[in-house]
Design a protein around this motif. Structure first.
Motif: not given
Lengths: 323, 341
Positions: A189-190, A192-194, A197, A200, A218, A220-224, B52, B268, B270, B279, B281
């Motif tokens: 997840v950490s 994934q956030a990078q 970002n 985008k 989640n 999909i919502h963030y990106m679309s 993780e 982080s 989403p 986000l 990170s």
């Protein structure tokens, strides 16, 4: 972004495969069945669905990596469905790129990063060696790695860094349209956030158009900007992201949305738990494909397949409940 | 922490004390994979372990059942089951009486944990005949009952089928049926839904909840998915680089994370409200085994790291309500302020 013409348009796309069931018998598997989608310039269309629903096949057709069995693919209004290999290479390959889920299996382990990134430039004869090195270095910095990475090999990188390379390789040709097929599904997840970002940021910088494929609601919502929901090879619902997440219409989308954790993860939501599994794609029932798991199933669903109809402006659903 | 009296009268179902897992025979022999991990699981409780990849959460679960890979060994600490069975000293032979009977496990990928060449029926009845001494007929009847319990259709004919004939969700149900066949006290579920689609994931979690309620089975749930953990667990442990860095009730941990790592992970994700902002990170990467220095293992990625954090290792300190964290900042605040990131 001005409401422009669609950049990519899929028009009643089907893709079927003949699957041998015995020595003499073949059965047709419809991986994609009459899918129509359009993606406007600068927009991100999210494509969501469960494994085997045909979302990757749709993505590969949109990138024209696969030829559809039926329907039309338009790029900037031009029919490229039947484009031959030469024409494709000249006209499309540079403008359309694809990022795969697992960057490790899509990067040649014996090539250093510099060569991996320079390869598309070389194949397309875009520049000489000197300039190639320069552009590879620039690209590495754009994606947040330094130029020294050009000498490293894929196995020396972490999952997140490898996915950055996968993205860099897609972007080095300066494409207009990028299909992202589960680009963060293999990442923590950490990390994934990078990557989200970065995607985008790159979209803004290079005014890219994305087709973003994922099973993660989640993400999909963030990106679309817009989202299409697929089930067994068909689009069952499509709408603006807010409309779809706040007012899902199709019973399948409603179930999916009930699993999206609230912003406060502890808030317990009433989950809609569907019965059963996806039916075997070789034996999709007549009528609505969702009938085997739907709580609202009635007689009509068993005989007639619903078609995608607009329920409210910009929000279409394929379900007899709204017909 | 829990009242000492309660522990004295009735031992925890599972009690892991200061567990060390080390590598055998490597260049840096003695490198610790797990470092001072302590946890208890009470009867009927669901404990979540989140972290993780590479944080050691799977190694922890394997060590409980004596299934550590040959390159690793228990280098210290104790694992007690019901307060009287020392799993950490047992021979492989002795531990077999527990594995599958008292403590059962379900893994992420049911395809690689079921035997492709044996029928579903054989794989369920095997456990029953071995551990409970059932006759062939008794075992078959119980197997049909189990398959029905986990919500599988047409159980009689399923017994004669092979794993490849089932879908992923059905296979995971079969795994759960095998796991609960002997009514275990503890069910260890290592990423049980990660390989499954969301609608199937919801079904499997629902099934695990049902089993917990009907049979009073305790569950140790390992996941990287905070949503799943929040949904299922009473208490949560957060692992980072082989250590527990924070533990507490689901409410405490999600509402008032004490460790900057936990806070960073939560930020982080989403979730819908974060749509139009970048986000958060956590920069950098998890230190590899040989990179773990003397200080706090999160120091290299922590925005608040001080000189002390880089040289000295913080202890896991418990604060109000048993909410514990391994962080000097939380210590300085007495656990009163939740971690900023």
């Amino acid at each position: 972004m001005p409401p422009s013409e669609p950049l990519v348009e899929l028009n009643g796309i089907t893709k079927s495969y003949a699957k041998p069931v015995s020595l003499f018998k073949r059965q047709t598997l419809r991986a994609v069945d009459g899918v129509s989608l359009s993606v406007r310039q600068g927009e991100t269309l999210g494509l969501v669905g469960e494994s085997g629903c045909g979302k990757s096949t749709t993505g590969q057709i949109a990138a024209r990596l696969l030829a559809p069995s039926g329907g039309k693919l338009l790029y900037r209004g031009e029919d490229v469905t039947g484009a031959g290999a030469g024409a494709l290479r000249r006209a499309l390959r540079r403008r359309i790129q694809y990022v795969f889920q697992d960057p490790f299996t899509s990067l040649n382990p014996r090539f250093p990063i510099g060569r991996l990134l320079g390869e598309p430039l070389k194949i397309n004869r875009l520049c000489g060696r000197k300039e190639r090195q320069l552009r590879v270095g620039e690209m590495l910095e754009t994606i947040g790695l330094d130029a020294s990475y050009a000498k490293r090999y894929p196995h020396e990188l972490s999952g997140g860094q490898r996915q950055r390379i996968g993205i860099a390789r897609a972007l080095i040709l300066n494409p207009e349209f990028v299909v992202l097929d589960e680009p963060v599904s293999a990442l923590d997840v950490s990390v994934q956030a990078q990557i989200l970002n970065l995607l985008k940021k790159l979209q803004r910088e290079f005014s890219l158009t994305y087709l973003f494929i994922s099973h993660d609601l989640n993400v999909i919502h963030y990106m679309s900007d817009k989202v299409a929901v697929m089930y067994l090879g068909k689009i069952v619902e499509t709408a603006d992201v807010d409309s779809l997440y706040s007012r899902p219409l199709h019973p399948y989308t409603q179930a999916l949305m009930s699993f999206v954790p609230a912003d406060d993860l502890r808030a317990k939501r009433e989950k809609i738990i569907l019965k059963g599994d996806l039916p075997n794609p070789l034996a999709i029932p007549a009528g609505c494909p969702f009938q085997t798991r739907c709580a609202h199933v009635h007689e009509r669903c068993l005989s007639a397949a619903p078609s995608l109809k607009e329920a409210s402006p910009g929000h279409s659903v394929s379900c007899h409940l709204y017909a | 922490m829990r009242e000492a009296a309660a522990i004295a009268t009735e031992a925890s179902l599972l009690d892991i004390r200061n567990l060390q897992i080390r590598l055998r025979r490597t260049r840096g022999a003695g490198l610790s994979v797990l470092d001072g991990v302590s946890l208890t699981v009470e009867r009927g409780e669901t404990i979540g372990i989140v972290g993780e990849s590479g944080c050691g959460k799977s190694v922890l679960s394997l060590s409980i059942l004596g299934l550590l890979p040959s390159a690793m060994r228990i280098g210290g600490g104790e694992i007690w089951y019901e307060g009287r069975h020392p799993l950490h000293t047992m021979t492989d032979r002795d531990i077999r009486a527990f594995r599958g009977k008292e403590i059962a496990m379900i893994f992420q990928d049911p395809m690689s944990s079921l035997n492709h060449g044996l029928t579903i029926g054989y794989q369920i009845t095997e456990t029953l005949r071995l551990h409970l001494g059932y006759s062939r007929k008794e075992a078959r009847e119980r197997a049909v009952w189990l398959l029905r319990k986990v919500g599988l259709p047409r159980p009689e004919s399923l017994l004669r089928e092979y794993p490849h004939q089932l879908s992923g969700g059905m296979r995971q149900r079969v795994m759960i049926a095998i796991a609960v066949s002997c009514n275990p006290g503890l069910l260890i579920a290592d990423e049980p839904t990660t390989a499954l689609d969301v609608t199937i994931q919801a079904q499997i979690l629902d099934l695990m909840r049902q089993i917990r309620e009907e049979d009073g089975t305790s569950i140790l749930l390992i996941s990287h998915d905070f949503g799943v953990i929040a949904d299922m667990c009473d208490r949560v442990l957060v692992m980072y680089a082989g250590q527990i860095v924070e533990s507490g009730t689901v409410d405490d941990l999600f509402e008032r994370p004490l460790h900057p790592y936990t806070a960073g992970l939560l930020r982080s994700i989403p979730t819908p409200a974060k749509k139009n902002s970048p986000l958060y990170s956590i920069e950098g990467h998890v230190p590899a085994l040989h990179e773990r220095g003397a200080g706090c293992r999160f120091a290299s990625r922590c925005a608040h790291a001080t000189e002390r954090c880089r040289t000295e290792q913080p202890e896991l300190v418990a604060y109000r309500g048993g909410h514990a964290a391994r962080c000097f900042l939380a210590e300085a605040e007495g656990g009163n302020r939740h971690a900023a990131v």
